[in-house]
Design a protein around this motif. Structure first.
Motif, PDB file in Angstrom:
ATOM      1  N   GLN A  82       0.828  -1.212   0.000  1.00 50.85           N
ATOM      2  CA  GLN A  82       0.000   0.000   0.000  1.00 50.85           C
ATOM      3  C   GLN A  82       0.858   1.256   0.000  1.00 50.85           C
ATOM      4  O   GLN A  82       2.050   1.200   0.277  1.00 50.85           O
ATOM      5  CB  GLN A  82      -0.916   0.007   1.237  1.00 50.85           C
ATOM      6  N   GLU A  83       0.224   2.387  -0.285  1.00 52.41           N
ATOM      7  CA  GLU A  83       0.909   3.683  -0.288  1.00 52.41           C
ATOM      8  C   GLU A  83       0.642   4.399   1.034  1.00 52.41           C
ATOM      9  O   GLU A  83      -0.504   4.463   1.486  1.00 52.41           O
ATOM     10  CB  GLU A  83       0.353   4.554  -1.423  1.00 52.41           C
ATOM     11  N   PHE A  84       1.702   4.932   1.636  1.00 56.58           N
ATOM     12  CA  PHE A  84       1.554   5.701   2.877  1.00 56.58           C
ATOM     13  C   PHE A  84       2.379   6.979   2.779  1.00 56.58           C
ATOM     14  O   PHE A  84       3.358   7.038   2.042  1.00 56.58           O
ATOM     15  CB  PHE A  84       2.040   4.888   4.090  1.00 56.58           C
ATOM     16  N   ASP A  85       1.968   7.979   3.561  1.00 57.88           N
ATOM     17  CA  ASP A  85       2.731   9.227   3.631  1.00 57.88           C
ATOM     18  C   ASP A  85       3.700   9.201   4.805  1.00 57.88           C
ATOM     19  O   ASP A  85       4.738   9.843   4.787  1.00 57.88           O
ATOM     20  CB  ASP A  85       1.774  10.419   3.803  1.00 57.88           C
ATOM     21  N   LEU A  86       3.304   8.437   5.860  1.00 56.71           N
ATOM     22  CA  LEU A  86       4.095   8.439   7.086  1.00 56.71           C
ATOM     23  C   LEU A  86       4.069   7.072   7.754  1.00 56.71           C
ATOM     24  O   LEU A  86       3.018   6.440   7.839  1.00 56.71           O
ATOM     25  CB  LEU A  86       3.512   9.486   8.062  1.00 56.71           C
ATOM     26  N   LEU A  87       5.247   6.630   8.207  1.00 49.92           N
ATOM     27  CA  LEU A  87       5.351   5.425   9.038  1.00 49.92           C
ATOM     28  C   LEU A  87       5.649   5.893  10.455  1.00 49.92           C
ATOM     29  O   LEU A  87       6.651   6.572  10.693  1.00 49.92           O
ATOM     30  CB  LEU A  87       6.480   4.518   8.531  1.00 49.92           C
TER      31      LEU A  87
END
Length: 198
Positions: A44-49
């Motif tokens: 999946q695509e995320f902006d922040l971990l």
């Protein structure tokens, strides 16, 4: 904004997810350990971990290193209860964008997220000073072998896990024991853990 929250303590994870949902316009995916977090990162695509350090499977530092190796645009914030110099140093080497203690106020976390998404790096000042401490003498291979030894794995089991010969495992553990002036592999693991090198 899409956040992947990796935290193995379900109560802490749930509380953090709830607080963030109230505070901002965040879409939060929860991962119960490092391996599940990595599977999410790959699919999946995320902006922040937003990740803890010590978790079953992969650690938060290993996740941060993976993100760095992929040259991903994902920002990484480490949230931890441990202010150990070895952790901070390794987090900085892994290119994390933020390193905060879990007992920081929620407003501070939200402010840090906003700053980091705008290109800043946020490291708790006290933690940054600690990072100037001792050098970690272990290399990655020794660290992996020592971590498995700390989990009570035999030399054969460590060899299987790391896909190397038993003799090589013995060499790695022996090197780690010598470097840490430890009496055995368990003592070496204890010392390394205390200093945040494991």
């Amino acid at each position: 904004m899409r956040i992947l929250l990796a935290e193995d303590q379900s109560m802490v994870r749930g509380a953090l997810a709830a607080l963030l949902s109230i505070k901002g316009n965040y879409e939060i995916t929860e991962a119960k350990d490092g391996d599940e977090a990595l599977a999410f990162l790959k699919s999946q695509e995320f902006d922040l971990l937003l990740t803890d350090i010590e978790m079953p499977g992969r650690t938060g530092l290993e996740l941060a290193t993976w993100v760095q190796e992929q040259q991903s645009k994902i920002k990484v914030i480490i949230l931890t209860t441990f202010g150990r110099s070895g952790y901070i140093k390794r987090a900085l080497e892994a290119g994390v964008d933020g390193f905060l203690l879990k007992d920081a106020p929620t407003d501070e976390l939200q402010h840090a997220i906003e700053q980091i998404m705008n290109g800043r790096r946020i490291i708790d000042p006290e933690l940054a000073m600690m990072a100037i401490g001792e050098q970690d003498p272990l290399n990655d291979k020794e660290r992996r072998a020592l971590r498995l030894a700390a989990d009570g794995k035999s030399t054969a089991e460590i060899a299987n896990s790391l896909f190397i010969a038993e003799g090589t495992v013995r060499n790695y553990l022996s090197e780690a024991i010598n470097k840490l002036n430890a009496s055995n592999r368990i003592d070496a693991a204890r010392i390394a853990k205390q200093k945040g090198w494991l």
